[in-house]
Design a protein around this motif. Sequence first.
Motif, PDB file in Angstrom:
ATOM      1  N   ILE A 199       0.870  -1.177   0.000  1.00 50.99           N
ATOM      2  CA  ILE A 199       0.000   0.000   0.000  1.00 50.99           C
ATOM      3  C   ILE A 199       0.904   1.223   0.000  1.00 50.99           C
ATOM      4  CG2 ILE A 199      -1.812   1.268   1.219  1.00 50.99           C
ATOM      5  CD1 ILE A 199      -2.416  -1.405   2.718  1.00 50.99           C
ATOM      6  N   ILE A 207      -2.387  -1.070  -3.863  1.00 55.69           N
ATOM      7  CA  ILE A 207      -3.289   0.061  -3.649  1.00 55.69           C
ATOM      8  C   ILE A 207      -2.448   1.328  -3.575  1.00 55.69           C
ATOM      9  CG2 ILE A 207      -5.042   1.121  -2.155  1.00 55.69           C
ATOM     10  CD1 ILE A 207      -5.552  -1.644  -0.958  1.00 55.69           C
ATOM     11  N   TRP A 208      -2.840   2.342  -4.324  1.00 52.64           N
ATOM     12  CA  TRP A 208      -2.234   3.670  -4.210  1.00 52.64           C
ATOM     13  C   TRP A 208      -3.272   4.615  -3.629  1.00 52.64           C
ATOM     14  CZ3 TRP A 208      -1.692   7.666  -8.679  1.00 52.64           C
ATOM     15  CH2 TRP A 208      -1.091   8.836  -8.184  1.00 52.64           C
ATOM     16  N   LEU A 209      -3.005   5.094  -2.432  1.00 55.85           N
ATOM     17  CA  LEU A 209      -3.852   6.090  -1.788  1.00 55.85           C
ATOM     18  C   LEU A 209      -3.272   7.460  -2.121  1.00 55.85           C
ATOM     19  CD1 LEU A 209      -4.276   4.434   1.745  1.00 55.85           C
ATOM     20  CD2 LEU A 209      -5.783   4.209  -0.250  1.00 55.85           C
ATOM     21  N   ILE A 238      -9.280  10.670  -1.420  1.00 57.28           N
ATOM     22  CA  ILE A 238      -9.126   9.234  -1.658  1.00 57.28           C
ATOM     23  C   ILE A 238     -10.512   8.599  -1.753  1.00 57.28           C
ATOM     24  CG2 ILE A 238      -8.208   7.062  -0.752  1.00 57.28           C
ATOM     25  CD1 ILE A 238      -6.176   8.740   0.853  1.00 57.28           C
ATOM     26  N   GLU A 263     -13.893   3.497  -1.291  1.00 56.95           N
ATOM     27  CA  GLU A 263     -13.650   2.063  -1.463  1.00 56.95           C
ATOM     28  C   GLU A 263     -12.168   1.726  -1.347  1.00 56.95           C
ATOM     29  OE1 GLU A 263     -14.239   3.954  -5.606  1.00 56.95           O
ATOM     30  OE2 GLU A 263     -15.143   4.094  -3.600  1.00 56.95           O
ATOM     31  N   ASP A 264     -11.279   2.666  -1.713  1.00 61.79           N
ATOM     32  CA  ASP A 264      -9.837   2.427  -1.573  1.00 61.79           C
ATOM     33  C   ASP A 264      -9.422   2.446  -0.108  1.00 61.79           C
ATOM     34  OD1 ASP A 264      -9.614   2.184  -4.283  1.00 61.79           O
ATOM     35  OD2 ASP A 264      -8.664   4.130  -4.612  1.00 61.79           O
ATOM     36  N   LYS A 300     -10.565  -0.874   1.333  1.00 66.70           N
ATOM     37  CA  LYS A 300      -9.729  -1.962   0.830  1.00 66.70           C
ATOM     38  C   LYS A 300      -8.364  -1.958   1.513  1.00 66.70           C
ATOM     39  CE  LYS A 300      -7.863  -3.772  -3.542  1.00 66.70           C
ATOM     40  NZ  LYS A 300      -7.717  -3.500  -4.998  1.00 66.70           N
ATOM     41  N   ALA A 301      -7.772  -0.767   1.685  1.00 68.22           N
ATOM     42  CA  ALA A 301      -6.467  -0.665   2.348  1.00 68.22           C
ATOM     43  C   ALA A 301      -6.568  -1.089   3.811  1.00 68.22           C
ATOM     44  CB  ALA A 301      -5.937   0.756   2.237  1.00 68.22           C
TER      45      ALA A 301
END
Length: 540
Positions: A56, A71-73, A130, A133-134, A137-138
Amino acid sequence: MAGLARVFGSGAMTNSINDIEQAGVLLVTGSNTTETHPVLAAAIKRAVKHRGAKLIVADPRRIRLTQFAHIWLRQNPGTDTAWINSMLHAIINEDLLDHEFVDNHTSGLDRLREHVSKYTPEYAAGITGIPPEDLIKAARMYARAPAASILYTMGITQHTSGTGNVMALADLAMLCGNLGIPGGGVNPLRGQNNVQGACDMGALPDVYSGYQKVEVPENREKMARAWNVKSLPDKPGMKLTGMLAGSGENAVKALYVIGENPALSDPDAQHTRKALQDLEFLVVQDIFLTETASMADVVLPACSFAEKDGTFTNTERRVQRVRKAIEPVGHSRPDWMIIQDLASRFGFFMHYQSPQDIMQEIASVTPSYAGINYSRLEKKGLQWPCPHQDHPGTPILHSQGFAAGRAGFQCVEYTPPEETIDEAFPLWLTTGRSLYHYHTGSMTRKIRGLNALERECCLEVSPQDAHKAGLKDHDRVSVRSRRGEITTRVRISSAAVPGAVFIPFHFAEAAANVLTNPALDPVAGVPEYKVCAVRIGIVD
């Protein structure tokens, strides 16, 4: 929380570098690791590509590490506490916390639950940008890992909310039981080769070596006995930013600068240079004639690492021997010799014969270094705390729980950056390093090969913002903030995201810190280097 706060305040990794490749999940935030810590970045990439770790990345820029991320926040600059609190909310809401760790080692879960209740993914999205949903997920990915490691650098700390950002990350690690285990931890990657050792030795205004607070009478008495003086001050000294605050009743009249270049590295650089010029006396001790040294009344030539013996303490708390490879060049001398001779001229006589003598004194007054000496460091370094001669060192902190018992959740509230964008200053600016240069360039910009790879400062702009402003690659532009203006070249890059630009801080001729905000974190006194508002214009 005292023991945990002491470690985080020292900027020390709780785990070892080797643990990076044992993590099930790696959360990297505020760190352009491939350019600022390329060796550690290689370990991160190995963990992802060959060991099945999930990655992440939380960063406002599309840094190279995002290519390896699951994942990219992409948060708005200066909003870190909000997305961390949102992850805490999701973990508690879905009951993904480590109940055994929380029940046995922490306090304040109910208070944390109430605190983060408003930080729903939707609420945090409105602050951070952000997608909800991200964030969910993170949070699931981090919480479900058998061991998850948090890695961060100055992109987290160099904000007015920097201390809060670090404590929020500590809350995240504690909630999921990721402290005291292999592959876990909260791990700041230190920015210079011995900055950990400098902090360990008391190069902070409120502590002696080993982070022993000056306000504690027993600490003062112990140090006074070791140094054969009657008493020592009972109040912390000034932070660097306070020393250069300017004129006034309590203004500093003289400054002795060792191995620093505040004329280029401090925020609002024009104010800093004025403060340096206003000093009655400035002494600089360094290996090159830096921008600060060029302003000095006296320059004391110091040795580089290759010209002296001693120890360095690296980012994983490992104390290692450094051995002289060549004799000192010209009239340069090791720092300890210069300081010892100066002290003698002031009437305080030191009698060290070598760095080994100094190391023996360090061990005698510093509990975390008590078991460290040159003979033990002959072949391999030792990680503090190392409290006695038979102790093997400590690769992982808190493996036996917290020294102070239970650690309390800090429940950090989000606070916005000190300044914001508007019609006059519509773009966010963040600053940092490039792969080819280092800090203020006092060493790397003297190397022909590195200058060939990156010879000048460039403003990194997204293709969208460049199109909107009518900019082309290599255009010469002015960049202005509420404090000053510089001129530089444009580099249109996919690493930049719309609404935000980036400038490296290595180049004196286009000094990024002319622009940056001197607003300070109220606890650590660290300036808000990483976010300010700017506008750009084409130079004819």
